[in-house]
Every structure is written in structure tokens, then in C-alpha cells.
Design an enzyme around this catalytic site. Sequence first.
Site, mmCIF file in Angstrom:
data_model
loop_
_atom_site.group_PDB
_atom_site.id
_atom_site.type_symbol
_atom_site.label_atom_id
_atom_site.label_comp_id
_atom_site.label_asym_id
_atom_site.label_seq_id
_atom_site.Cartn_x
_atom_site.Cartn_y
_atom_site.Cartn_z
ATOM 1 C CE LYS A 165 32.784 41.983 48.275
ATOM 2 N NZ LYS A 165 32.924 43.106 47.354
ATOM 3 C CG HIS A 284 33.935 44.436 37.890
ATOM 4 N ND1 HIS A 284 33.603 45.769 37.980
ATOM 5 C CD2 HIS A 284 33.295 43.817 38.905
ATOM 6 C CE1 HIS A 284 32.790 45.939 39.016
ATOM 7 N NE2 HIS A 284 32.587 44.776 39.585
#
Length: 459
Positions: A165, A284
Site C-alpha cells: 500500500k 485474486h
Amino acid sequence: AGFKAGVKDYKLTYYTPDYKTKDTDILAAFRMTPQPGVPPEEAGRAVAAESSTGTWTTVWTDGLTSLDRYKGRCYHIEPVAGEENQYIAYVAYPLDLFEEGSVTNMFTSIVGNVFGFKALRALRLEDLRIPPAYVKTFQGPPHGIQVERDKLNKYGRPLLGCTIKPKLGLSAKNYGRAVYECLRGGLDFTKDDENVNSQPFMRWRDRFLFCAEAIYKAQAETGEIKGHYLNATAGTCEEMNKRAVFARELGVPIVMHDYLTGGFTANTSLAHYCRDNGLLLHIHRAMHAVIDRQKNHGIHFRVLAKALRMSGGDHIHSGTVVGKLEGEREITLGFVDLLRDDFIEKDRTRGIYFTQDWVSLPGVLPVASGGIHVWHMPALTEIFGDDSVLQFGGGTLXXPWGNAPGAVANRVALEACVQARNEGRDLAREGNEIIREASKWSPELAAACEVWKEIKFEF
């Protein structure tokens, strides 16, 4: 008499309660909510017909084939306990309706048209039984759990990951730096966020290069094998393949794909490439909630998980269980076992409607990711066991002293939990205590514990 034109009545052939299912049939369990006034048998036959050979009227070409051989059959209907006007309809499809090795075709047939049906207020596909005869037409996961452990030389514990992130906005160089810090601190993997493809601020090739550098540097310093899930998802299959090829040229161990947004056709192609070239494949599930979140309409995630095991992937995100309702724990563990095990018994309490035999199709590692931190470690170790990947994004990067100490904290917490479990301690009861003890000799863990201490630790 020959052929009689006209709109036809589904009663005729598609609801057959005395049908004995065959070992080669694909079986589906649908949760139906019929429109007011529509009897469940009528709705059940409509589902069976529309998802196989039926059409709304009699056509003369029906006479040129054996409908009996090719039609779906609704063979059982049961009311859902505690729900008004909801039924589970069981439908059997003959194997010949499906193209071999194509998840895409399987879904087009089973869920392609029928969800817009007027006679139904809502419809949800709860489970599928894939017969071994059909399973065998799929390659499945590129490598599977055991081969992955051998490639990585990591045994007897869950693997640790971290999503880098902020997911969007970093330059490739700074992104690689964050990767290095995490791997250096003790994580096994770092991860591209699912939205990281190739944007103006960071093109894919630059990212791949800097991440590869980070991996090799961290490997050299720690003596452990490291990986970063390089997201190969792209706008075209050709571009996706190009990215996978470049990853292989860099010699990195693993790439990543968003299998629902990318599509099953692209995913299966990538899985084949990965097996042929020794790359692990991390999957994902971006967009899954659009399909699986509604309780009465859509497709349950366990079906999407089964489909992924057929299409191919070595890891797949599967929820965290922690801090959710107790009931969800059993349901989640149900599809986690569907991903990992060879043979899973029917068990309605875990949401498993059919016994599933995967024969020798490799297993998939479930990935727990999203909102978890060091205090959750005992619960996660207890719930998921060794064959899982635990991913802490904010739970690593938000450690007050930086990424590497955040990674250290997670690794120490994990090793402490695994050791405690191996000594026979009860992680469910003593979890907090185990983490507290470990934090006495690990300042990094102590700092992380401090940050997240007010967040509840609940089983």
C-alpha cells in the site's frame, strides 16, 4: 401424428423426481425464489429446461435428436428451512452438454440464461458436483500445495504475505523499496494490489524489474526464498501473456491474476503457461461480491472457488473468518476444504451440498486477507492450519516503526503461534497470552501489539 406445434408445458419432461443420478452427471443445487403463485415444481423444471435443451416452444428440430439423452432434469426439490417461499432445486446435467476443459462453457450452460427468468423472483447457484470424468479434462492448479512448498522450501507453517500500500500512486522504484523492506523483515511474499496493472504512474515492466531486484536482494540477505505476486492481469490475453513471459525471464517464482474480471478463458490460458514454465499463480477474486454477496440471488463463492480449482490457480483469496459470525466460519471452512482436499463429504452444515471427488487435481492454498493484524494470528493459525497464506497489508505496513519491523512482528507472532500449537497449547483460549509472551522478547511485535490492542480479538 408427427409434430405438434405450440407453446409447451415444462411439466412434460424436465421434472423427474424418480431420476437416479449418474456418476458422470454434473449436479447443481439452486436456491429458487419463485414468483408468487408459481409452484416450486414449475420453477424447478423451468430452471432445468432453460439451462439445458429447453426453449419456450416446441420446435420441429427436436425430432432430430434425443432430448432424453441431452436434457437437464430437476430430480429433487426441498423447501429451505426458516425461509418463506425458498426452495433448493437439484438439477442433473448429462456430461455431454459441456465442452471438455472449459469452465467458461460450463458456466455459460448452467448459469447463462436462466437467472433472468420471469417465473423466478430470484435464483442462486449454491453448489455444483463436478464428476471425476469432467474434472479429468482440466489441468487445474499449475502446481498445487505440495509442489509449492517444495519450490519455496517452507514447511510446517502458514505462509505470510503483504499487499503493498498505497496501492496506487507509488513509483516503481519506491514500490520495489516497500517490497524489499517487507521481504527482508521476514515475510514470504508481497503482493501487487488487484488494481495494479500498468498505469501512467507505474508501468508494468518497471514494476516487475524493481520487484525482482527487491526479491533477489531480500533472498540474499535472509537465506530464504522470497516472492512477489506480479499482477499479470491486462486488457487482452496477449498482453497478459507478455507479462507472464517477462516474469519468467526475470526468474521470479510467482505471478498473479484477477480471475473474475480477467475471465475464465484468460485465467485457464495463464494457468497452462504457468505450469509449462514453473511459475506459481496467485489468484485474486476482485468482483466476487457482485456475484456472491446476495443470499438469494447470484452464485455462492464455493462454486466460484471450485471453478477456480478447475481453471487453475495456486492461491486464492477466501475471506478471513476472524471477527465474523460463527456460522460463517463453518461455511468458509467448507469451501477452504473444497480448495485443499482431494475428497470432501457432503455436509449441509458447512454448505456443502454434494460429495466432491477431485481425484488427483492439485489443491489450492486459501489466502486470508483483509483487516487482519497480529492479534488475529492465533485465531488464523487455528482456523486455517498450515496450508494457507495469511496476508497482512495494513497489518504490516502500518507498524509504527516501518515495513520491515512490521514484517518482523508478523513473522514472530506466526512462529510463536505455530510453536505453541505444536506444544499442544489451545490457541483459541490462550491466543492473547501467547502473543503477549512473544512480544516480551520482540520489541517489533510489542510495538505492533500496542497499535492494534484496542481492536477486539474475537473467535
